[in-house]
Design an enzyme around this catalytic site. Structure first.
Site, PDB file in Angstrom:
ATOM      1  N   GLU A   1     -15.762 -17.001  -7.688  1.00 58.62           N
ATOM      2  CA  GLU A   1     -17.056 -17.085  -7.001  1.00 58.62           C
ATOM      3  C   GLU A   1     -18.107 -16.289  -7.765  1.00 58.62           C
ATOM      4  O   GLU A   1     -17.815 -15.247  -8.370  1.00 58.62           O
ATOM      5  CB  GLU A   1     -16.929 -16.541  -5.579  1.00 58.62           C
ATOM      6  CG  GLU A   1     -18.211 -16.695  -4.760  1.00 58.62           C
ATOM      7  CD  GLU A   1     -18.103 -16.074  -3.381  1.00 58.62           C
ATOM      8  OE1 GLU A   1     -18.725 -16.611  -2.446  1.00 58.62           O
ATOM      9  OE2 GLU A   1     -17.403 -15.045  -3.243  1.00 58.62           O
TER      10      GLU A   1
ATOM     11  N   ARG B   1     -24.892  -1.554  -4.470  1.00 57.56           N
ATOM     12  CA  ARG B   1     -23.468  -1.234  -4.564  1.00 57.56           C
ATOM     13  C   ARG B   1     -23.051  -0.794  -5.965  1.00 57.56           C
ATOM     14  O   ARG B   1     -22.022  -0.132  -6.118  1.00 57.56           O
ATOM     15  CB  ARG B   1     -22.628  -2.433  -4.127  1.00 57.56           C
ATOM     16  CG  ARG B   1     -22.745  -2.753  -2.650  1.00 57.56           C
ATOM     17  CD  ARG B   1     -21.748  -3.811  -2.234  1.00 57.56           C
ATOM     18  NE  ARG B   1     -21.733  -4.018  -0.797  1.00 57.56           N
ATOM     19  CZ  ARG B   1     -20.854  -4.792  -0.159  1.00 57.56           C
ATOM     20  NH1 ARG B   1     -19.913  -5.422  -0.860  1.00 57.56           N
ATOM     21  NH2 ARG B   1     -20.910  -4.923   1.142  1.00 57.56           N
TER      22      ARG B   1
ATOM     23  N   ASP C   1       0.849  -1.192   0.000  1.00 52.45           N
ATOM     24  CA  ASP C   1       0.000   0.000   0.000  1.00 52.45           C
ATOM     25  C   ASP C   1       0.886   1.244   0.000  1.00 52.45           C
ATOM     26  O   ASP C   1       1.817   1.358   0.805  1.00 52.45           O
ATOM     27  CB  ASP C   1      -0.893  -0.033   1.248  1.00 52.45           C
ATOM     28  CG  ASP C   1      -1.927   1.083   1.270  1.00 52.45           C
ATOM     29  OD1 ASP C   1      -1.806   2.036   0.477  1.00 52.45           O
ATOM     30  OD2 ASP C   1      -2.866   0.992   2.087  1.00 52.45           O
TER      31      ASP C   1
ATOM     32  N   LYS D   1      -9.025 -15.969   7.696  1.00 52.84           N
ATOM     33  CA  LYS D   1      -7.750 -15.326   7.804  1.00 52.84           C
ATOM     34  C   LYS D   1      -7.138 -15.564   9.173  1.00 52.84           C
ATOM     35  O   LYS D   1      -7.792 -16.087  10.084  1.00 52.84           O
ATOM     36  CB  LYS D   1      -7.881 -13.838   7.518  1.00 52.84           C
ATOM     37  CG  LYS D   1      -8.863 -13.081   8.406  1.00 52.84           C
ATOM     38  CD  LYS D   1      -9.068 -11.671   7.868  1.00 52.84           C
ATOM     39  CE  LYS D   1     -10.181 -10.978   8.572  1.00 52.84           C
ATOM     40  NZ  LYS D   1     -10.356  -9.593   8.045  1.00 52.84           N
TER      41      LYS D   1
ATOM     42  N   GLU E   1     -15.244  -7.043  -6.049  1.00 54.08           N
ATOM     43  CA  GLU E   1     -16.173  -8.133  -5.793  1.00 54.08           C
ATOM     44  C   GLU E   1     -17.210  -8.288  -6.916  1.00 54.08           C
ATOM     45  O   GLU E   1     -18.085  -9.153  -6.825  1.00 54.08           O
ATOM     46  CB  GLU E   1     -16.882  -7.909  -4.455  1.00 54.08           C
ATOM     47  CG  GLU E   1     -15.931  -7.948  -3.264  1.00 54.08           C
ATOM     48  CD  GLU E   1     -16.644  -7.770  -1.940  1.00 54.08           C
ATOM     49  OE1 GLU E   1     -17.882  -7.584  -1.955  1.00 54.08           O
ATOM     50  OE2 GLU E   1     -15.965  -7.798  -0.894  1.00 54.08           O
TER      51      GLU E   1
END
Length: 504
Positions: free
Chosen positions: A304, A315, A216, A458, A388
């Site tokens: 997916e 969204r 980042d 995670k 996504e």
């Protein structure tokens, strides 16, 4: 009548005396006799030969009855001992030869225990007593949480690359012929805790795989320097050429992966698949197993797909903008507006999915060059969490002719095996939930290692770190003992989304 016993007590043994083991009388030997000395020597030699013969027979019998994993381990230990005699110059030359396909590497890894205050084998069996004991150890006030190596320490360690590779166990990899012919490219996204990203890379490392590290842009300077130091030690690891300022749910998260894809396409022409990872993920398949599964996919992507109410239409139907609310706020946040957006280009139907997936090289190349894919990417700039939606929409619109898209059913019904995550209210979690996603602990490991996924998400270094360390130990030893519970490829060969048109 009892026999009388004769005892001798003296400081030094008298070699001229010998006692009959069946009686109790002692007699004196004529030590000066040459024949007597020869007789003793021959008897001793005969006993030594007999012992050696018995040992050889027992070793041969035990070897014939040992499991394959034990035979592999002996072989690995011998090879590792031989490799230890190589000089740093010879080792570097071997690595260059492997990179240039001039040499086939030896098997160097050995199974061993890596965690000592917790019995990881018992934890992975689901031993509740050992899991509780491990939690108790980690809950103590003196227990050190977080990483073992600071970001600044990585800067110092990587100044001597040979020592860094040796200390971090990078030379003890295993590379089969199948893995050599099937390199995999990875991107690893990080913004802090270089150690966790480096441990993820180490779990997947072979000289044939490629790794793009995206740091980042807003990360601390020592994170950038540490990542660059690691990359400088390997010919197949690099820091992305264009870094992004990462905004949660923003477009730059998607752009970061695309930047790595572009660099990987330019740097290497051999890799077969691309997998994008955050540093908090970890594999539950060895590199060899990942390669076997990807070969079974035969060019098919594993992305997916979610439709219906799971698509979260708001969204992408409304425009989202970036704002800085506070004056001292460095990074903006993304906010929803009441402005409705135009329909997406190319008459595509929006499909939601995960930001992470398994992408064939043909898919990556097409996505970077396709006019339709570029137009859709540009349309995604003011979508909430475009990462996504982008991959899933490209994958499940059959009219686009997307390479690697071999599934024509409802996207929701397709198994998605790239990564397993436990969601709040849906999946069990023995660790803790953060933003409705489970951060795994020791109690989750026995179930995780049974999953058919490639990765799990995670782990946090500052929360039950022994969970990640035990999974590392388990994966390391599975690599060292390839005959131990091999992956069942029958399941993957029966998946409906794999490419069955041609033989890989």
């Amino acid at each position: 009548m009892l026999k009388s016993k004769t005892y001798f007590v003296r400081q030094k043994p008298d070699r001229s005396l010998e006692c009959n083991k069946f009686g109790y009388k002692c007699f004196r030997l004529h030590t000066g006799s040459g024949l007597q000395r020869i007789w003793f020597r021959r008897r001793t030699l005969a006993l030594v030969l007999l012992v050696c013969l018995v040992l050889c027979m027992s070793i041969r019998l035990s070897t014939n009855n040992q499991p394959a994993s034990m035979l592999y381990q002996r072989w690995f230990e011998n090879l590792r001992h031989l490799s230890a005699n190589k000089s740093p110059t010879e080792t570097r030359q071997i690595e260059r030869d492997i990179e240039n396909d001039k040499r086939f590497p030896k098997i160097l890894r050995t199974a061993r225990q890596r965690v000592f205050d917790v019995n990881c084998a018992a934890v992975l069996r689901g031993d509740l007593k050992e899991i509780k004991r491990g939690r108790t150890i980690m809950d103590k006030d003196g227990f050190v949480r977080g990483g073992n190596i600071s970001d600044i320490s990585y800067i110092k360690l990587t100044k001597d690359c040979d020592k860094f590779k040796e200390n971090r166990d990078y030379r003890n990899y295993i590379l089969s012929a199948t893995e050599k012919e099937f390199p995999v490219a990875y991107s690893i996204l990080l913004y802090k805790e270089v150690e966790q990203a480096e441990r993820l890379m180490r779990a997947l490392y072979t000289p044939r795989n490629l790794f793009c590290l995206h740091v980042d842009m807003d990360a601390p300077p020592e994170v950038h320097q540490a990542a660059q130091g690691i990359a400088d030690c390997f010919p197949n690891v690099f820091v992305v050429s264009r870094k992004e300022y990462m905004v949660y749910a923003g477009f730059t998260r998607l752009q970061a992966d695309i930047n790595c894809m572009q660099d990987l396409m330019q740097r290497n022409k051999d890799w077969k698949y691309f997998i994008n990872l955050p540093s908090q993920q970890f594999p539950i398949k060895t590199n060899r197993e990942i390669v076997q599964i990807l070969r079974t996919y035969n060019g098919a992507n594993d992305i997916e797909g979610l439709t219906g109410n799971s698509r979260l239409d708001h969204r992408f139907k409304f425009r989202y903008v970036y704002k800085r609310v506070a004056k001292d706020q460095i990074k903006p946040k993304i906010y929803k507006t009441n402005n409705q957006r135009a329909d997406p280009p190319a008459n595509v139907t929006m499909v939601k999915g995960s930001a992470y997936g398994v992408f064939s090289r043909a898919f990556v190349e097409w996505m970077l060059q396709s006019k339709t894919a570029r137009e859709l990417l540009d349309w995604m700039r003011d979508v909430y969490s475009p990462d996504e939606f982008y991959w899933a929409t490209l994958q499940y619109n059959q009219n686009l002719g997307t390479p690697g898209s071999h599934y024509s059913g409802k996207p929701d019904n397709k198994p998605w095996l790239a990564v397993h995550a436990a969601w709040g209210g849906v999946d069990p979690c023995k660790g803790k939930y953060v933003r409705d996603v489970c951060v795994f602990g020791l109690g989750d490991l026995s179930a995780l290692v049974q999953k058919r996924h490639l990765f799990v998400n995670k782990f946090y270094l500052d929360y039950q770190p022994r969970a990640l360390e035990c999974l590392e130990e388990w994966l390391h030893n599975r690599t060292a003992e390839p005959a131990h519970q091999p992956v069942n490829l029958t399941y993957y060969r029966q998946l409906h989304f794999i490419n069955t048109d041609r033989v890989s």
